[in-house]
Design a protein around this motif. Structure first.
Motif, PDB file in Angstrom:
ATOM      1  N   LEU A 155      12.212  -7.748   4.988  1.00 50.15           N
ATOM      2  CA  LEU A 155      12.193  -8.134   3.577  1.00 50.15           C
ATOM      3  C   LEU A 155      10.794  -7.971   2.988  1.00 50.15           C
ATOM      4  O   LEU A 155      10.644  -7.603   1.821  1.00 50.15           O
ATOM      5  N   LYS A 156       9.784  -8.231   3.789  1.00 51.13           N
ATOM      6  CA  LYS A 156       8.402  -8.143   3.325  1.00 51.13           C
ATOM      7  C   LYS A 156       7.947  -6.697   3.146  1.00 51.13           C
ATOM      8  O   LYS A 156       6.861  -6.438   2.614  1.00 51.13           O
ATOM      9  N   LEU A 157       8.773  -5.747   3.606  1.00 48.16           N
ATOM     10  CA  LEU A 157       8.483  -4.316   3.405  1.00 48.16           C
ATOM     11  C   LEU A 157       9.400  -3.731   2.329  1.00 48.16           C
ATOM     12  O   LEU A 157       9.494  -2.511   2.175  1.00 48.16           O
ATOM     13  N   ASN A 158      10.101  -4.610   1.601  1.00 48.19           N
ATOM     14  CA  ASN A 158      11.045  -4.193   0.551  1.00 48.19           C
ATOM     15  C   ASN A 158      12.250  -3.461   1.134  1.00 48.19           C
ATOM     16  O   ASN A 158      12.821  -2.566   0.512  1.00 48.19           O
ATOM     17  N   ILE A 159      12.648  -3.855   2.345  1.00 45.47           N
ATOM     18  CA  ILE A 159      13.866  -3.348   2.978  1.00 45.47           C
ATOM     19  C   ILE A 159      14.805  -4.540   3.149  1.00 45.47           C
ATOM     20  O   ILE A 159      14.405  -5.575   3.687  1.00 45.47           O
ATOM     21  N   TYR A 160      16.037  -4.404   2.685  1.00 46.98           N
ATOM     22  CA  TYR A 160      16.955  -5.541   2.641  1.00 46.98           C
ATOM     23  C   TYR A 160      18.214  -5.287   3.476  1.00 46.98           C
ATOM     24  O   TYR A 160      19.266  -4.944   2.949  1.00 46.98           O
ATOM     25  N   GLN A 265       0.277   2.915   5.415  1.00 48.92           N
ATOM     26  CA  GLN A 265      -0.585   2.501   4.309  1.00 48.92           C
ATOM     27  C   GLN A 265       0.207   1.815   3.202  1.00 48.92           C
ATOM     28  O   GLN A 265      -0.183   0.748   2.706  1.00 48.92           O
ATOM     29  N   LYS A 266       1.339   2.396   2.844  1.00 48.84           N
ATOM     30  CA  LYS A 266       2.184   1.802   1.800  1.00 48.84           C
ATOM     31  C   LYS A 266       2.680   0.421   2.222  1.00 48.84           C
ATOM     32  O   LYS A 266       2.607  -0.552   1.449  1.00 48.84           O
ATOM     33  N   ASN A 267       3.196   0.324   3.453  1.00 45.67           N
ATOM     34  CA  ASN A 267       3.714  -0.952   3.937  1.00 45.67           C
ATOM     35  C   ASN A 267       2.611  -1.993   4.080  1.00 45.67           C
ATOM     36  O   ASN A 267       2.829  -3.184   3.815  1.00 45.67           O
ATOM     37  N   HIS A 268       1.428  -1.552   4.493  1.00 49.51           N
ATOM     38  CA  HIS A 268       0.314  -2.471   4.673  1.00 49.51           C
ATOM     39  C   HIS A 268      -0.123  -3.064   3.334  1.00 49.51           C
ATOM     40  O   HIS A 268      -0.346  -4.277   3.218  1.00 49.51           O
ATOM     41  N   VAL A 269      -0.229  -2.225   2.325  1.00 44.13           N
ATOM     42  CA  VAL A 269      -0.626  -2.692   0.992  1.00 44.13           C
ATOM     43  C   VAL A 269       0.426  -3.646   0.437  1.00 44.13           C
ATOM     44  O   VAL A 269       0.101  -4.711  -0.107  1.00 44.13           O
ATOM     45  N   HIS A 270       1.714  -3.248   0.568  1.00 47.86           N
ATOM     46  CA  HIS A 270       2.795  -4.075   0.034  1.00 47.86           C
ATOM     47  C   HIS A 270       2.835  -5.438   0.721  1.00 47.86           C
ATOM     48  O   HIS A 270       2.976  -6.478   0.048  1.00 47.86           O
ATOM     49  N   LYS A 271       2.690  -5.459   2.053  1.00 48.98           N
ATOM     50  CA  LYS A 271       2.738  -6.729   2.772  1.00 48.98           C
ATOM     51  C   LYS A 271       1.536  -7.601   2.426  1.00 48.98           C
ATOM     52  O   LYS A 271       1.650  -8.838   2.348  1.00 48.98           O
ATOM     53  N   GLU A 272       0.370  -7.016   2.204  1.00 51.71           N
ATOM     54  CA  GLU A 272      -0.807  -7.793   1.813  1.00 51.71           C
ATOM     55  C   GLU A 272      -0.589  -8.480   0.466  1.00 51.71           C
ATOM     56  O   GLU A 272      -0.997  -9.621   0.259  1.00 51.71           O
ATOM     57  N   ILE A 273       0.081  -7.769  -0.457  1.00 52.93           N
ATOM     58  CA  ILE A 273       0.383  -8.358  -1.771  1.00 52.93           C
ATOM     59  C   ILE A 273       1.324  -9.544  -1.606  1.00 52.93           C
ATOM     60  O   ILE A 273       1.114 -10.612  -2.182  1.00 52.93           O
ATOM     61  N   VAL A 274       2.375  -9.347  -0.799  1.00 51.57           N
ATOM     62  CA  VAL A 274       3.344 -10.419  -0.560  1.00 51.57           C
ATOM     63  C   VAL A 274       2.671 -11.620   0.094  1.00 51.57           C
ATOM     64  O   VAL A 274       2.877 -12.778  -0.318  1.00 51.57           O
TER      65      VAL A 274
END
Length: 279
Positions: A155-160, A265-274
């Motif tokens: 979920l934290k990677l925008n995968i549901y 890189q995309k997942n790392h940035v997204h998870k840091e925001i979350v």
């Protein structure tokens, strides 16, 4: 079933092939540097007989067979025969002994997984999940709690992912699965007949089916495009599902890591925001 297990079963070998198998099992520590010609001379057989044996075991030739054989022999050195996966400790043991026994159980569980699981297969499964329109997971009992931890990470990677069996609307969910979706069955033994019912509803659809189980003989495992078969070490008379849930959690953590690394890189940035918003 591991290569060593297949070799010990030995039901399909000719007499000459069985001679090779017997020699290999008796001289495990000497095989890593042995050429095809050297093995043929030691086992008193032809090169062609060795190749046929390798092919019966699912390999193209001796080189491919030897890599897996040596790998499993190395792993076998470190497996502790004393571990009881169903009843790892008794009633008379102190806290130190119990800690050591559970530690050994987990260590051996990982060794068994590394021995059995093909890295290429688990990498392929991660790619399928990344590219799927939707991910449906069928699980029940204790395994549902393990799967929920996996879903929480994704979920934290925008995968549901959808835990299809959570609300007991499995049949309705099965009817809604369509092309470009992927389905994952996770069950240690496939004792529940409900899994077979769900599989019958989706088996002819153009979807990727993934199975994680210890029951490699079950129809769903046999028919799945992608399979992760874990060692069957747990019986019905167990203290708890220590082994099965640990192994499932371990494999799902590897899958999560590969999905994460697919676009790091995309997942790392997204998870840091979350994570930052959760503080």
């Amino acid at each position: 079933m591991t290569l060593l297990e297949k070799m010990n079963q030995g039901t399909t070998f000719s007499e000459a092939e069985q001679n090779i198998v017997s020699y290999l099992l008796e001289h495990m520590n000497q095989i890593s540097d042995m050429t095809l010609e050297q093995l043929a001379k030691k086992a008193y057989v032809s090169n062609a007989t060795i190749i046929r044996m390798c092919q019966k075991l699912g390999f193209k030739g001796y080189k491919q067979f030897k890599i897996q054989f040596v790998k499993e022999c190395e792993s076998a050195k470190y497996l502790a025969d004393s571990v009881d996966f169903s009843v790892p400790f008794g009633g008379m043991e102190d806290s130190h002994a119990i800690m050591n026994r559970i530690s050994n159980l987990y260590k051996e569980s990982i060794d068994l997984c590394l021995q059995r699981i093909d890295p290429d297969v688990i990498a392929d499964i991660a790619k399928v999940m990344v590219n799927a329109s939707r991910i449906f997971i069928f699980a029940e009992g204790d395994t549902m709690f393990t799967v929920k931890g996996f879903i929480n990470k994704l979920l934290k990677l925008n995968i549901y992912p959808i835990l299809a069996s959570e609300t007991f609307e499995d049949v309705a969910t099965s009817c809604n699965i369509r092309e470009n979706d992927c389905v994952m069955f996770i069950s240690y033994s496939f004792k529940s007949s409900r899994f077979t019912k769900f599989y019958q509803l989706i088996k002819n659809r153009p979807i990727d089916i993934i199975t994680i189980t210890a029951n490699e003989k079950h129809m769903i495992a046999k028919m799945s495009k992608y399979r992760l078969i874990v060692a069957d070490k747990e019986n019905n008379h167990k203290i708890a599902t220590f082994y099965s849930q640990f192994v499932f959690d371990y494999l799902l953590n590897i899958l999560y890591s590969m999905i994460y690394a697919n676009d790091y890189q995309k997942n790392h940035v997204h998870k840091e925001i979350v994570d930052r918003l959760n503080q």
